[in-house]
Design an enzyme around this catalytic site. Structure first.
Site, PDB file in Angstrom:
ATOM      1  N   HIS A 122      14.832 -12.393   6.107  1.00  0.00           N
ATOM      2  CA  HIS A 122      14.907 -11.055   5.569  1.00  0.00           C
ATOM      3  C   HIS A 122      16.272 -10.725   5.485  1.00  0.00           C
ATOM      4  O   HIS A 122      16.726  -9.767   6.167  1.00  0.00           O
ATOM      5  CB  HIS A 122      13.930 -10.151   6.349  1.00  0.00           C
ATOM      6  N   GLU A 167      11.783 -10.529  -0.502  1.00  0.00           N
ATOM      7  CA  GLU A 167      12.446  -9.886  -1.700  1.00  0.00           C
ATOM      8  C   GLU A 167      13.712 -10.595  -2.156  1.00  0.00           C
ATOM      9  O   GLU A 167      14.567  -9.983  -1.986  1.00  0.00           O
ATOM     10  CB  GLU A 167      12.800  -8.384  -1.512  1.00  0.00           C
ATOM     11  N   ASN A 292       5.731  -6.084  -2.339  1.00  0.00           N
ATOM     12  CA  ASN A 292       6.401  -4.990  -1.839  1.00  0.00           C
ATOM     13  C   ASN A 292       6.284  -3.740  -2.873  1.00  0.00           C
ATOM     14  O   ASN A 292       7.006  -4.266  -4.070  1.00  0.00           O
ATOM     15  CB  ASN A 292       7.596  -5.076  -1.053  1.00  0.00           C
ATOM     16  N   TYR A 294       6.946   0.263  -4.105  1.00  0.00           N
ATOM     17  CA  TYR A 294       7.458   1.352  -3.806  1.00  0.00           C
ATOM     18  C   TYR A 294       7.532   2.669  -4.991  1.00  0.00           C
ATOM     19  O   TYR A 294       7.183   3.555  -5.004  1.00  0.00           O
ATOM     20  CB  TYR A 294       9.111   1.462  -3.244  1.00  0.00           C
ATOM     21  N   GLU A 352       4.853  -4.417   2.081  1.00  0.00           N
ATOM     22  CA  GLU A 352       5.464  -3.330   2.262  1.00  0.00           C
ATOM     23  C   GLU A 352       4.987  -2.100   1.082  1.00  0.00           C
ATOM     24  O   GLU A 352       4.928  -2.367   0.066  1.00  0.00           O
ATOM     25  CB  GLU A 352       7.214  -3.586   1.935  1.00  0.00           C
TER      26      GLU A 352
HETATM   27  O1  IFM Z   1      14.300  -1.239   4.135  1.00  0.00           O
HETATM   28  C1  IFM Z   1      13.740  -2.198   3.021  1.00  0.00           C
HETATM   29  C2  IFM Z   1      13.338  -3.333   3.472  1.00  0.00           C
HETATM   30  O2  IFM Z   1      14.296  -3.999   4.061  1.00  0.00           O
HETATM   31  C3  IFM Z   1      13.143  -4.222   2.176  1.00  0.00           C
HETATM   32  N1  IFM Z   1      11.911  -3.589   1.393  1.00  0.00           N
HETATM   33  C4  IFM Z   1      12.421  -2.138   1.052  1.00  0.00           C
HETATM   34  C5  IFM Z   1      12.659  -1.473   2.167  1.00  0.00           C
HETATM   35  C6  IFM Z   1      12.969   0.168   1.845  1.00  0.00           C
HETATM   36  O3  IFM Z   1      14.231   0.132   1.096  1.00  0.00           O
END
Ligand code: IFM
Length: 450
Positions: A122, A167, A292, A294, A352
């Site tokens: 990561h 990611e 992930n 968002y 995430e």
């Molecule tokens: O904090 C990050 C994480 O390390 C990777 N995915 C997105 C998150 C929020 O920006």
């Protein structure tokens, strides 16, 4: 309470973190520095001059943090291993005390009834490997596989889910194309090579995990659905470019064995021809894919943006988070169904999902009120449930993040936690979203209908 939003039996209810963002003590017990240790010491690269030297002090407080997870009712926890704690130089000698930290954490989790989901990379690449070219050096696939074998041999009997990379797009986009994340390069020519070596490392890592007896193994990508701002041909082409660059650049090679055509146009002379045997290595069968999610992007043609010529259109009246990301839950359903159609069917996890908002400091009350985050979780969990209803094989959901933590180049100014952290005292305080998530978990999702 109605069963409208009940999730399947065996569903993993988790929270996620990563090593550099929470652990602190980056050089403790023989660990080697990472590129983030260096990047934070490069003037002007991180807001407020912040760094991960202490962060949430989780390296010394993991036992208490596992109790916070237990209080939420989590049955899974996703964390990452810092490569340089285990192999300080990135290759070669293993640092047993560093490995022992994760060994103890895994046992603490299992004792609390929480399944460990471990990410091997990561973003905190050992600095010693960066000195050898980092992700630009083809040898990194072998270095990563060697590191993966060490960790899986040590923990593999107790870990439920393994992830090779978190990611990879962000590593390349921030680290090699735009230079806003470590190691801070800005190059049209390096970015495709970094992408390709990340994917080769993923392939070699998958083989190493399996050879060392790891159970379920896969990759975690961040996906952002792209919707055209209009039907104009320029906007439609821009949307396809943005989608190829962010969403298909990693998934097409992994599942289909080729890169999207659009990348050649985006990178021009920076896009090399890659050997066919590399693509065969990259295309390893996965046990699952982690997504992930968002936000989404409404995309238009914008020639001023280098090198993609794509821009985002801000949506009036929509809520934006402290990261300036539009809140758009529908796109979570869309992305899960899209992946299932294009690459599946296959087991998926939302590895995430969460939001940074300004949270009023907990003056003396027992809970930090965070109504926008509560609404974010409610609406995204409903959207995840809708994807299951439409036939997606979604096996789990991990909230980002367990704790407020170090948000990379934004420093500590962006708070994503279910628990508020006072970074002066290390006091953890549950936010209303923690209470809400615990209630959702306890009712297997039924509380989402309330
Ligand atoms: O904090 C990050 C994480 O390390 C990777 N995915 C997105 C998150 C929020 O920006």
């Amino acid at each position: 309470m109605s069963d409208t939003y009940r999730f399947p039996d065996g569903f993993l209810w988790g929270a996620a973190t990563s090593a550099y963002q929470i652990e602190g003590s980056p050089l403790a017990d023989g660990a080697g520095p990472s590129i983030w240790h260096r990047f934070c010491r490069t003037p002007g690269m991180v807001a407020g001059g912040d760094n991960g030297d202490v962060a949430c002090d989780h390296y010394r407080r993991s036992e208490g943090d596992v109790e916070l997870m237990r209080a939420l009712g989590l049955n899974a926890y996703r964390f990452s291993v810092a490569w340089g704690r285990v192999i300080p130089e990135g290759r070669g000698a293993v640092n047993r005390p560093g490995l022992s930290f994760y060994d103890r954490l895994v046992d603490q989790l299992l004792a609390a009834g929480i399944q460990p989901a471990v990410t091997l990379f990561h973003w905190d690449l050992p600095a010693a490997l960066d000195d050898r070219g980092g992700w630009l050096n083809r040898d990194i696939a072998g270095w990563f596989a060697e590191y993966a074998s060490v960790v899986v041999r040590a923990l593999g009997d107790r870990v439920a889910l393994w992830t090779t990379l978190n990611e990879p797009w962000v590593v390349t986009d921030g680290g090699y194309l735009y230079g806003v994340l470590a190691p801070g390069h800005r190059s049209l020519f390096e970015a495709p090579i970094a992408t390709h070596n990340l994917l080769r490392a993923h392939g070699a890592g998958m083989q190493a995990i399996r050879a060392a007896g790891g159970r379920q193994a896969g990759l975690v990508v961040n996906l952002e659905p792209k919707y055209p701002a209009s039907d104009a041909p320029g906007d439609l082409a821009a949307t396809a470019r943005a989608d190829a660059y962010m969403n298909r650049q990693y998934l097409d090679p992994v599942f289909l064995g080729s890169y999207p055509e659009e990348l050649r146009a985006i990178f021009g002379e920076g896009w090399p021809d890659f050997p066919a045997e590399d693509l065969a290595l990259i295309r390893q069968p996965l046990d699952y894919l982690g997504i992930n999610y968002y936000t989404r992007s409404v995309t238009r043609h914008d020639p001023s943006v280098w090198p993609m010529a794509t821009g985002r259109v801000r949506q009036p009246d929509h809520t934006y988070t402290a990261m300036d990301w539009e809140v758009y839950p529908q796109a979570l359903t869309d992305v899960l169904t899209w992946v299932t159609r294009r690459y599946g069917p296959l087991p998926l996890y939302v590895t995430e999902n969460g939001a940074a908002f300004y949270d009023a400091p907990a003056a003396d009350g027992p809970v930090v009120e965070d109504p926008l985050r509560v609404a974010y979780y409610r609406d995204h969990l409903r959207a995840a449930h809708e994807a299951i209803r439409q036939g997606v094989d979604l096996r789990g959901y991990f909230a980002w993040s367990l704790l407020d933590n170090f948000e990379w180049s934004a420093g500590f100014a962006r708070r994503f936690g279910l628990y508020h952290v006072n970074f002066l005292t290390q006091q953890r305080t549950p936010k209303a979203s923690a209470r809400y998530y615990a209630r959702v978990i306890e009712t297997h999702g039924a509380a989402l209908g309330a």
